[in-house]
Write an enzyme that holds these catalytic residues in place. Structure first.
Site, PDB file in Angstrom:
ATOM      1  N   GLY A  34       0.815  -1.220   0.000  1.00 44.55           N
ATOM      2  CA  GLY A  34       0.000   0.000   0.000  1.00 44.55           C
ATOM      3  C   GLY A  34       0.844   1.264   0.000  1.00 44.55           C
ATOM      4  O   GLY A  34       1.964   1.271   0.518  1.00 44.55           O
TER       5      GLY A  34
ATOM      6  N   ARG B 157       1.081  -5.569  -5.025  1.00 43.79           N
ATOM      7  CA  ARG B 157       1.085  -6.495  -3.878  1.00 43.79           C
ATOM      8  C   ARG B 157       1.565  -7.903  -4.231  1.00 43.79           C
ATOM      9  O   ARG B 157       1.354  -8.826  -3.448  1.00 43.79           O
ATOM     10  CB  ARG B 157      -0.317  -6.557  -3.262  1.00 43.79           C
ATOM     11  CG  ARG B 157      -0.724  -5.279  -2.536  1.00 43.79           C
ATOM     12  CD  ARG B 157      -1.850  -5.532  -1.558  1.00 43.79           C
ATOM     13  NE  ARG B 157      -2.283  -4.314  -0.889  1.00 43.79           N
ATOM     14  CZ  ARG B 157      -1.701  -3.825   0.202  1.00 43.79           C
ATOM     15  NH1 ARG B 157      -0.655  -4.431   0.724  1.00 43.79           N
ATOM     16  NH2 ARG B 157      -2.164  -2.716   0.753  1.00 43.79           N
TER      17      ARG B 157
ATOM     18  N   ASP C  75       6.104  -5.442   6.739  1.00 40.64           N
ATOM     19  CA  ASP C  75       6.732  -6.604   7.373  1.00 40.64           C
ATOM     20  C   ASP C  75       6.870  -7.784   6.419  1.00 40.64           C
ATOM     21  O   ASP C  75       7.915  -8.434   6.361  1.00 40.64           O
ATOM     22  CB  ASP C  75       5.969  -6.997   8.652  1.00 40.64           C
ATOM     23  CG  ASP C  75       4.483  -7.193   8.412  1.00 40.64           C
ATOM     24  OD1 ASP C  75       3.947  -6.637   7.444  1.00 40.64           O
ATOM     25  OD2 ASP C  75       3.848  -7.921   9.199  1.00 40.64           O
ATOM     26  N   ASP C  76       5.826  -8.057   5.630  1.00 43.27           N
ATOM     27  CA  ASP C  76       5.876  -9.188   4.701  1.00 43.27           C
ATOM     28  C   ASP C  76       6.950  -9.002   3.634  1.00 43.27           C
ATOM     29  O   ASP C  76       7.739  -9.903   3.378  1.00 43.27           O
ATOM     30  CB  ASP C  76       4.534  -9.288   3.955  1.00 43.27           C
ATOM     31  CG  ASP C  76       3.663 -10.343   4.560  1.00 43.27           C
ATOM     32  OD1 ASP C  76       4.058 -10.915   5.592  1.00 43.27           O
ATOM     33  OD2 ASP C  76       2.575 -10.590   3.987  1.00 43.27           O
TER      34      ASP C  76
ATOM     35  N   LYS D 295       8.193   0.574   5.510  1.00 48.48           N
ATOM     36  CA  LYS D 295       7.061   1.392   5.057  1.00 48.48           C
ATOM     37  C   LYS D 295       5.738   0.801   5.532  1.00 48.48           C
ATOM     38  O   LYS D 295       5.578  -0.404   5.528  1.00 48.48           O
ATOM     39  CB  LYS D 295       7.065   1.414   3.520  1.00 48.48           C
ATOM     40  CG  LYS D 295       5.841   2.001   2.894  1.00 48.48           C
ATOM     41  CD  LYS D 295       5.173   1.076   1.870  1.00 48.48           C
ATOM     42  CE  LYS D 295       4.520  -0.119   2.484  1.00 48.48           C
ATOM     43  NZ  LYS D 295       3.587  -0.847   1.633  1.00 48.48           N
ATOM     44  N   THR D 296       4.835   1.550   5.966  1.00 50.34           N
ATOM     45  CA  THR D 296       3.405   1.267   6.080  1.00 50.34           C
ATOM     46  C   THR D 296       2.764   2.344   6.961  1.00 50.34           C
ATOM     47  O   THR D 296       3.282   2.664   8.039  1.00 50.34           O
ATOM     48  CB  THR D 296       3.042  -0.126   6.644  1.00 50.34           C
ATOM     49  OG1 THR D 296       1.618  -0.196   6.749  1.00 50.34           O
ATOM     50  CG2 THR D 296       3.631  -0.459   8.002  1.00 50.34           C
TER      51      THR D 296
ATOM     52  N   ASP E  21       0.273   1.838   8.595  1.00 48.87           N
ATOM     53  CA  ASP E  21      -0.355   1.145   9.729  1.00 48.87           C
ATOM     54  C   ASP E  21       0.440   1.269  11.031  1.00 48.87           C
ATOM     55  O   ASP E  21      -0.113   1.062  12.108  1.00 48.87           O
ATOM     56  CB  ASP E  21      -0.529  -0.351   9.414  1.00 48.87           C
ATOM     57  CG  ASP E  21      -1.421  -0.572   8.197  1.00 48.87           C
ATOM     58  OD1 ASP E  21      -2.016   0.405   7.713  1.00 48.87           O
ATOM     59  OD2 ASP E  21      -1.504  -1.716   7.732  1.00 48.87           O
TER      60      ASP E  21
ATOM     61  N   LYS F 170     -25.946  17.870  16.510  1.00 51.18           N
ATOM     62  CA  LYS F 170     -27.056  16.964  16.214  1.00 51.18           C
ATOM     63  C   LYS F 170     -26.637  15.582  15.724  1.00 51.18           C
ATOM     64  O   LYS F 170     -27.485  14.732  15.537  1.00 51.18           O
ATOM     65  CB  LYS F 170     -27.999  17.614  15.196  1.00 51.18           C
ATOM     66  CG  LYS F 170     -27.378  17.921  13.852  1.00 51.18           C
ATOM     67  CD  LYS F 170     -28.431  18.470  12.893  1.00 51.18           C
ATOM     68  CE  LYS F 170     -27.795  18.763  11.545  1.00 51.18           C
ATOM     69  NZ  LYS F 170     -28.710  19.302  10.590  1.00 51.18           N
TER      70      LYS F 170
ATOM     71  N   GLY G 121      -5.824   0.875   8.875  1.00 49.37           N
ATOM     72  CA  GLY G 121      -4.710   0.457   9.726  1.00 49.37           C
ATOM     73  C   GLY G 121      -4.610  -1.041   9.854  1.00 49.37           C
ATOM     74  O   GLY G 121      -3.837  -1.541  10.662  1.00 49.37           O
ATOM     75  N   ARG G 122      -5.435  -1.728   9.080  1.00 50.04           N
ATOM     76  CA  ARG G 122      -5.452  -3.195   9.104  1.00 50.04           C
ATOM     77  C   ARG G 122      -5.699  -3.705  10.513  1.00 50.04           C
ATOM     78  O   ARG G 122      -6.617  -3.228  11.158  1.00 50.04           O
ATOM     79  CB  ARG G 122      -4.149  -3.739   8.531  1.00 50.04           C
ATOM     80  CG  ARG G 122      -4.334  -4.987   7.696  1.00 50.04           C
ATOM     81  CD  ARG G 122      -3.006  -5.474   7.226  1.00 50.04           C
ATOM     82  NE  ARG G 122      -2.585  -4.810   6.007  1.00 50.04           N
ATOM     83  CZ  ARG G 122      -2.955  -5.142   4.783  1.00 50.04           C
ATOM     84  NH1 ARG G 122      -3.796  -6.127   4.610  1.00 50.04           N
ATOM     85  NH2 ARG G 122      -2.496  -4.505   3.724  1.00 50.04           N
TER      86      ARG G 122
ATOM     87  N   GLU H  79      -7.652   8.414   1.902  1.00 44.24           N
ATOM     88  CA  GLU H  79      -7.474   9.874   1.976  1.00 44.24           C
ATOM     89  C   GLU H  79      -6.109  10.265   2.547  1.00 44.24           C
ATOM     90  O   GLU H  79      -5.622  11.368   2.318  1.00 44.24           O
ATOM     91  CB  GLU H  79      -8.547  10.488   2.900  1.00 44.24           C
ATOM     92  CG  GLU H  79      -9.966  10.415   2.415  1.00 44.24           C
ATOM     93  CD  GLU H  79     -10.653   9.080   2.694  1.00 44.24           C
ATOM     94  OE1 GLU H  79      -9.964   8.098   3.028  1.00 44.24           O
ATOM     95  OE2 GLU H  79     -11.879   9.025   2.552  1.00 44.24           O
TER      96      GLU H  79
ATOM     97  N   ARG I 277      -3.194   8.193   2.507  1.00 42.87           N
ATOM     98  CA  ARG I 277      -2.029   7.397   2.104  1.00 42.87           C
ATOM     99  C   ARG I 277      -1.111   8.096   1.100  1.00 42.87           C
ATOM    100  O   ARG I 277       0.011   7.656   0.889  1.00 42.87           O
ATOM    101  CB  ARG I 277      -2.483   6.064   1.509  1.00 42.87           C
ATOM    102  CG  ARG I 277      -3.175   5.172   2.505  1.00 42.87           C
ATOM    103  CD  ARG I 277      -3.125   3.724   2.115  1.00 42.87           C
ATOM    104  NE  ARG I 277      -3.453   3.475   0.718  1.00 42.87           N
ATOM    105  CZ  ARG I 277      -3.604   2.273   0.204  1.00 42.87           C
ATOM    106  NH1 ARG I 277      -3.461   1.215   0.972  1.00 42.87           N
ATOM    107  NH2 ARG I 277      -3.899   2.108  -1.061  1.00 42.87           N
TER     108      ARG I 277
HETATM  109  P1  FBP Z   1       0.599  -1.929   3.615  1.00 43.36           P
HETATM  110  O1  FBP Z   1       0.593  -2.802   4.816  1.00 43.36           O
HETATM  111  O2  FBP Z   1       0.947  -2.643   2.375  1.00 43.36           O
HETATM  112  O3  FBP Z   1       1.448  -0.710   3.812  1.00 43.36           O
HETATM  113  O4  FBP Z   1      -0.877  -1.377   3.371  1.00 43.36           O
HETATM  114  C1  FBP Z   1      -1.587  -0.795   4.408  1.00 43.36           C
HETATM  115  C2  FBP Z   1      -3.034  -0.545   4.079  1.00 43.36           C
HETATM  116  O5  FBP Z   1      -3.227   0.821   3.790  1.00 43.36           O
HETATM  117  C3  FBP Z   1      -3.937  -1.012   5.222  1.00 43.36           C
HETATM  118  O6  FBP Z   1      -4.074  -0.014   6.204  1.00 43.36           O
HETATM  119  C4  FBP Z   1      -5.211  -1.346   4.510  1.00 43.36           C
HETATM  120  O7  FBP Z   1      -5.960  -2.302   5.213  1.00 43.36           O
HETATM  121  C5  FBP Z   1      -4.733  -1.891   3.205  1.00 43.36           C
HETATM  122  O8  FBP Z   1      -3.482  -1.286   2.959  1.00 43.36           O
HETATM  123  C6  FBP Z   1      -5.661  -1.615   2.058  1.00 43.36           C
HETATM  124  O9  FBP Z   1      -5.179  -2.290   0.952  1.00 43.36           O
HETATM  125  P2  FBP Z   1      -5.510  -1.915  -0.556  1.00 43.36           P
HETATM  126  O10 FBP Z   1      -4.707  -0.718  -0.905  1.00 43.36           O
HETATM  127  O11 FBP Z   1      -5.031  -3.108  -1.306  1.00 43.36           O
HETATM  128  O12 FBP Z   1      -6.961  -1.657  -0.657  1.00 43.36           O
END
Ligand code: FBP
Length: 551
Positions: free
Chosen positions: A81, A145, A175-176, A202-203, A205, A242, A251-252, A426, A428
């Protein structure tokens, strides 16, 4: 091509480098510091990585003598991502390698790891790099991915690198991707190939962090972007008085983003998945807790509020976790039969028959739209795509019916009107904050030092990040040092452990000590938009989480 005024100004931004990376690049070298071990599973990991396990921890230092590095070709790939700052990793890498030897070449693999397998490359020159400095997105070369994990793929990687005369591969990923990068590094060594593999953390999350990686890049900008939006909604809620706004945040699995945004904006309710799991809270209990706050606020005259929900919440609720796991297995084992059921009614009838009694009951209590989402297409691993389950709507529906019950019993007199939001994409690709711009540039710059020192199986590490940039330190961490063994899809695999919210650590305890006050009073904080120019305390400060962790 036309550029916004901010983009034009951001091109001029000169990312700050830590003191240790500032000098003559020909004098910057490495200081290896003894051998290392993994935190756990030492035996298994040393057997799986016989050639890279135990490599020394590296400190980047200034040498007395300069060495003019030979020209090299480096390949770079963006994996997974998007996260703000990726372009600065590439520009830092590019600037360092060109300073060291202008004949060196940077080759960007297109659209993620599949670009390596398909040999799709763009040579990145100064004209291209200059269009992307300090900008968000991964569009300079794209991302993807595809996972690099099989021997056949590794062989193609080697062939492509040889064909392109690439002597180092920089993998920018989570991490992966970094785990797979370490496996690739080991494979190259086993084949006596001299191609080095260097990772960059990078991430958005924030779950790729440990003793050696204080934060993954992108977390800072993404959380600041979401917090700006949440702050704006808080203002709106406090003006109109209201609506209850239910905001789900990307954030997974881990709730770092939700926690950081809560610290930045002080909402009335913020759910933290790790705490819910720790306390074994059921969905009903979560709803009751939320309803209690809503009723109390209503009694105080406030029929409005803000709720933050982490993206992965649903998988941390025990009965939902069980249901999701049964559904994943059922749909994988009976894929063909399930494909013959064309209506939702037929699908749910079959599902209800096959599920255990408890899970069948839980499934039947869920609103129709959520049931449908749970039966949607699986991800490539056969798992339900939790990010596509509208937890925010599920909670609204359940809270609303509980409030109706209370109303009919005369225990609630307020009005409940809701709005739902999901903030993810929004944040990323925003222009990286100064923190991420500086951090990423330094990570890329430092990755060059590691690669040109012929290290492999390392991750670029910039630390001391809560301090001013000049005090940041730089170095390299063997990826095996951060690894452990975990069961993945039925097999024990080496992985970099995902960092979940630590319920004992300060970011959470700070939040937990304040949340009861935030629940009832409207103590909202309005962070406003990310500032790129102006006083340092507004422009350069890192996330609250980083400050509280005090690494
Ligand atoms: P990474 O772990 O690859 O950095 O991606 C994070 C993320 O933005 C998560 O927060 C989210 O659940 C996921 O990617 C969404 O994936 P996609 O971009 O494939 O819809």
């Amino acid at each position: 091509m036309s550029y916004s005024p901010l983009q034009v100004e951001r091109y001029k931004y000169d990312p700050k480098l830590p003191e240790v990376l500032k000098g003559d690049i020909q004098k910057i070298g490495i200081n290896p510091k003894g051998s290392t071990t993994s935190e756990s599973n030492k035996k298994e990991l040393s057997e799986l990585f016989p050639r890279t396990y135990g490599a020394p921890f590296i400190e980047t230092i200034t040498l007395n003598e300069g060495i003019k590095p030979a020209s090299i070709n480096i390949g770079v790939v963006l994996s997974g991502g998007q996260a703000p700052g990726g372009h600065n990793v590439i520009s830092g890498l590019f600037d360092a390698m060109k300073k060291a030897n202008p004949d060196s070449k940077l080759l960007g693999f297109l659209r993620g790891p599949s670009g390596i397998l398909e040999n799709k490359v763009l040579e990145l020159n100064a004209d291209i790099i200059d269009q992307y400095r300090n900008t968000g997105g991964f569009d300079i070369i794209g991302s993807g991915r595809t996972k690099l994990e099989t021997t056949a793929q590794f062989d193609i990687c080697e062939d492509v690198c040889k064909l392109r005369d690439i002597s180092a591969l920089v993998i920018v990923g989570g991490d992966d991707s970094n785990t797979n990068g370490a496996v690739l590094a080991e494979y190259f060594k086993q084949k006596n190939s001299e191609i080095s593999v260097i990772g960059v953390p990078k991430t958005i999350d924030g779950d790729l962090k440990n003793e050696f990686i204080e934060v993954s890049f992108g977390f800072d900008t993404a959380t600041k972007t979401y917090s700006e939006l949440i702050g704006n909604i808080e203002k709106d809620a406090n003006s109109a008085k209201k609506y209850w706004h239910f905001i789900k945040l990307m954030g997974r699995s881990a709730s770092h983003i939700c926690l950081e945004c809560a610290l930045q904006t002080q909402p009335n309710i913020a759910l933290i998945s790790e705490e819910i799991e720790n306390k074994h809270k059921s969905l009903t209990e979560i709803v009751i807790d939320m309803v209690n706050v809503i009723v109390k606020r209503s009694e105080l005259g406030s029929d409005f509020g803000i709720v933050l929900i982490p993206e992965g919440l649903i998988e941390f609720i025990p009965e939902m976790k069980q249901l999701i796991s049964e559904l994943n297995t059922l749909l994988a084992d009976h894929e063909d039969h399930f494909g013959t059921l064309h209506t939702f009614e037929d699908q749910s009838r079959w599902i209800n028959r096959e599920l255990s009694r408890d899970s069948s009951y839980v499934f039947s209590t869920l609103p129709n739209n959520i049931q449908r989402q749970l039966l949607m297409d699986r991800d490539p691993h056969g798992n339900v795509q939790v990010s596509r389950i509208e937890t925010e709507k599920l909670l609204i529906q359940m809270v609303s019916s509980r409030l109706d019950e209370l109303k009919s019993e005369g225990k609630y007199k307020g009005t409940f009107s809701s709005q739902d939001h999901f903030f993810g994409y929004e944040g990323r690709c925003a222009f990286p904050s100064n923190f991420d711009a500086d951090y990423c540039y330094s990570l890329g710059y430092n990755a060059f030092i590691l690669a040109s020192s012929k290290l492999t199986g390392y991750i670029s590490s910039i630390r001391n990040l809560a301090k001013p940039v000049k005090e940041w330190t730089a170095g390299g961490v063997p990826v095996t040092m951060m690894m452990t063994m975990e069961q993945r899809h039925g097999k024990m695999k080496p992985v970099i452990k995902k960092a979940m919210v630590d319920l004992q650590d300060k970011p959470f305890t700070e939040f937990a000590s304040k949340r009861d006050i935030w629940a009832l009073k409207s103590s909202y904080l309005f962070p406003g938009a990310i500032q790129y120019f102006g006083p340092s305390e507004v422009c350069d400060t890192a996330s609250i989480t980083l400050g509280l962790e005090g690494k």
